[in-house]
Design an enzyme around this catalytic site. Structure first.
Site, PDB file in Angstrom:
ATOM      1  N   GLY A   1      -1.468  -7.554   5.377  1.00  0.00           N
ATOM      2  CA  GLY A   1      -2.391  -8.671   5.224  1.00  0.00           C
ATOM      3  C   GLY A   1      -2.853  -9.253   6.540  1.00  0.00           C
ATOM      4  O   GLY A   1      -4.006  -9.701   6.672  1.00  0.00           O
TER       5      GLY A   1
ATOM      6  N   GLU B   1      -2.073  -6.028  -0.441  1.00  0.00           N
ATOM      7  CA  GLU B   1      -0.615  -5.885  -0.625  1.00  0.00           C
ATOM      8  C   GLU B   1      -0.145  -4.714   0.241  1.00  0.00           C
ATOM      9  O   GLU B   1      -0.747  -3.643   0.223  1.00  0.00           O
ATOM     10  CB  GLU B   1      -0.335  -5.618  -2.107  1.00  0.00           C
ATOM     11  CG  GLU B   1       1.043  -5.061  -2.419  1.00  0.00           C
ATOM     12  CD  GLU B   1       2.191  -5.958  -1.968  1.00  0.00           C
ATOM     13  OE1 GLU B   1       2.212  -7.146  -2.339  1.00  0.00           O
ATOM     14  OE2 GLU B   1       3.054  -5.442  -1.222  1.00  0.00           O
TER      15      GLU B   1
ATOM     16  N   ASP C   1       0.635 -15.079  -1.140  1.00  0.00           N
ATOM     17  CA  ASP C   1       1.822 -14.972  -1.997  1.00  0.00           C
ATOM     18  C   ASP C   1       2.766 -13.942  -1.372  1.00  0.00           C
ATOM     19  O   ASP C   1       2.891 -12.804  -1.823  1.00  0.00           O
ATOM     20  CB  ASP C   1       1.411 -14.524  -3.403  1.00  0.00           C
ATOM     21  CG  ASP C   1       2.619 -14.337  -4.312  1.00  0.00           C
ATOM     22  OD1 ASP C   1       2.505 -13.576  -5.301  1.00  0.00           O
ATOM     23  OD2 ASP C   1       3.679 -14.934  -4.017  1.00  0.00           O
TER      24      ASP C   1
HETATM   25  N1  SAM Z   1       6.411 -15.247  -5.402  1.00  0.00           N
HETATM   26  C1  SAM Z   1       7.283 -14.579  -4.429  1.00  0.00           C
HETATM   27  C2  SAM Z   1       7.875 -15.608  -3.489  1.00  0.00           C
HETATM   28  O1  SAM Z   1       7.507 -16.769  -3.614  1.00  0.00           O
HETATM   29  O2  SAM Z   1       8.709 -15.209  -2.664  1.00  0.00           O
HETATM   30  C3  SAM Z   1       6.527 -13.501  -3.697  1.00  0.00           C
HETATM   31  C4  SAM Z   1       6.221 -12.409  -4.634  1.00  0.00           C
HETATM   32  S1  SAM Z   1       5.255 -11.064  -4.104  1.00  0.00           S
HETATM   33  C5  SAM Z   1       6.213  -9.808  -4.818  1.00  0.00           C
HETATM   34  C6  SAM Z   1       5.511 -10.919  -2.348  1.00  0.00           C
HETATM   35  C7  SAM Z   1       4.732  -9.739  -1.841  1.00  0.00           C
HETATM   36  O3  SAM Z   1       4.369  -9.874  -0.449  1.00  0.00           O
HETATM   37  C8  SAM Z   1       5.488  -8.393  -1.939  1.00  0.00           C
HETATM   38  O4  SAM Z   1       4.826  -7.576  -2.875  1.00  0.00           O
HETATM   39  C9  SAM Z   1       5.426  -7.826  -0.517  1.00  0.00           C
HETATM   40  O5  SAM Z   1       5.296  -6.415  -0.492  1.00  0.00           O
HETATM   41  C10 SAM Z   1       4.197  -8.533   0.024  1.00  0.00           C
HETATM   42  N2  SAM Z   1       4.092  -8.541   1.482  1.00  0.00           N
HETATM   43  C11 SAM Z   1       5.072  -8.815   2.376  1.00  0.00           C
HETATM   44  N3  SAM Z   1       4.586  -8.726   3.635  1.00  0.00           N
HETATM   45  C12 SAM Z   1       3.260  -8.401   3.536  1.00  0.00           C
HETATM   46  C13 SAM Z   1       2.210  -8.181   4.473  1.00  0.00           C
HETATM   47  N4  SAM Z   1       2.441  -8.268   5.793  1.00  0.00           N
HETATM   48  N5  SAM Z   1       0.971  -7.884   4.013  1.00  0.00           N
HETATM   49  C14 SAM Z   1       0.732  -7.805   2.659  1.00  0.00           C
HETATM   50  N6  SAM Z   1       1.689  -7.984   1.712  1.00  0.00           N
HETATM   51  C15 SAM Z   1       2.941  -8.290   2.148  1.00  0.00           C
END
Ligand code: SAM
Length: 282
Positions: A139, A106, A156
């Site tokens: 990620g 994350e 996700d």
């Molecule tokens: N279920 C939601 C949806 O369908 O839109 C997504 C929920 S979850 C909170 C999305 C997560 O992706 C966030 O915590 C965000 O910080 C993370 N995120 C975004 N870009 C990222 C990256 N490049 N690497 C890792 N995490 C990432």
């Protein structure tokens, strides 16, 4: 946010609004605008950059379908990788399986910390489980560099903008392929096709370069506006998608999983796509 309403600004000409009972927490983290607020209908809600991410009341739909479909289809998943998923819902569901380790990558520590503090029903005890390995980094960078190998990868992520954009690229899918063991499966958050039709051909073309079997399955998530949500499917072995109902039933019942949306029947049915979605895969 105006006069007690949260307005989601994901789409150019359509917005959905949630009545706010109370704003619980708000900050500009290193990566995104984060707000958690209370609502009469959805319970507590997390939004990032004005886009609904997860709500207490309907999170079970998405988290169950993103997790149990690939892991029960695989049948022998021991190592699971979650990219994104900061609220902990996917992690919570993955740990219900007989897995050795779940690595969660994350980018934003603030999402993990604030969901643990203000939306504890979603992560529950998942982050304290000894099988959990939380890595705070991008990620895309992680899959490009890790020497670890996985059986299932669950992406996700937020939508393909801001920090999430790199998680929809060809390079990212190529590196995910690199990190999968034989028989591996990748699933990803792929948007609501009625509102975001371009996301279907975009990811399908990119994933099919590296995976034998690529497609989508659907779930009806009330707070993801616009109808069915599509979840991307990419498997190294085409047989993974065709696991028989009897085998799914056996695997599901062996786990004594308590679910509110997932069932072996809905697992199979979810791959029957509306014709307009089928038509976008070209
Ligand atoms: N279920 C939601 C949806 O369908 O839109 C997504 C929920 S979850 C909170 C999305 C997560 O992706 C966030 O915590 C965000 O910080 C993370 N995120 C975004 N870009 C990222 C990256 N490049 N690497 C890792 N995490 C990432």
């Amino acid at each position: 946010m105006s006069e007690g309403w949260f307005e989601e600004k994901l789409f150019p000409h359509v917005r959905q609004s949630f009545e706010i009972s109370r704003i619980i927490y708000r900050e500009r983290t290193e990566h995104q605008d984060l707000v958690i607020f209370e609502t009469p209908t959805y319970g507590r809600v997390l939004a990032l950059d004005d886009i609904i991410q997860v709500t207490e009341k309907d999170e079970f739909v998405y988290h169950e379908m993103m997790t149990h479909v690939p892991i029960l289809a695989h049948g022998r998943a021991r190592r699971v990788l979650i990219i994104g998923g900061g609220d902990g819902g996917i992690l919570r569901e993955a740990l219900k399986h007989d897995v050795e380790r779940v690595t969660m990558v994350e980018i934003d520590r603030g999402v993990v910390d604030m969901c643990l503090k203000y939306m504890p029903s979603i992560p529950a005890k998942a982050f304290r489980d000894k099988r959990t390995d939380l890595v705070i980094t991008d990620g895309a960078k992680y899959v490009a560099e890790t020497a670890d190998r996985f059986d299932v990868i669950i992406v996700d992520s937020t939508d393909p903008m801001g920090p999430g954009e790199v998680l929809f690229t060809e390079a990212f899918y190529k590196n995910c392929r690199r990190c999968l063991n034989a028989g591996g499966i990748l699933v990803n958050q792929n948007g609501v096709p009625f509102m975001q039709p371009s996301e279907i051909p975009m990811t399908w073309k990119r994933r099919r370069k590296f995976f034998k079997d690529t497609g989508f399955y659907v779930a009806a998530v009330p707070s993801y506006y616009g109808g069915f949500m599509t979840l991307g499917w990419a498997a190294l072995d085409p047989k993974s998608r065709a696991v028989s109902p009897a085998v799914l039933e056996r695997r599901f019942h062996a786990l004594r999983l308590k679910t509110k949306y997932y069932s072996p029947a809905i697992h199979r049915a979810a791959f029957a796509l509306p014709r307009f979605v089928d038509g976008l895969m070209r």
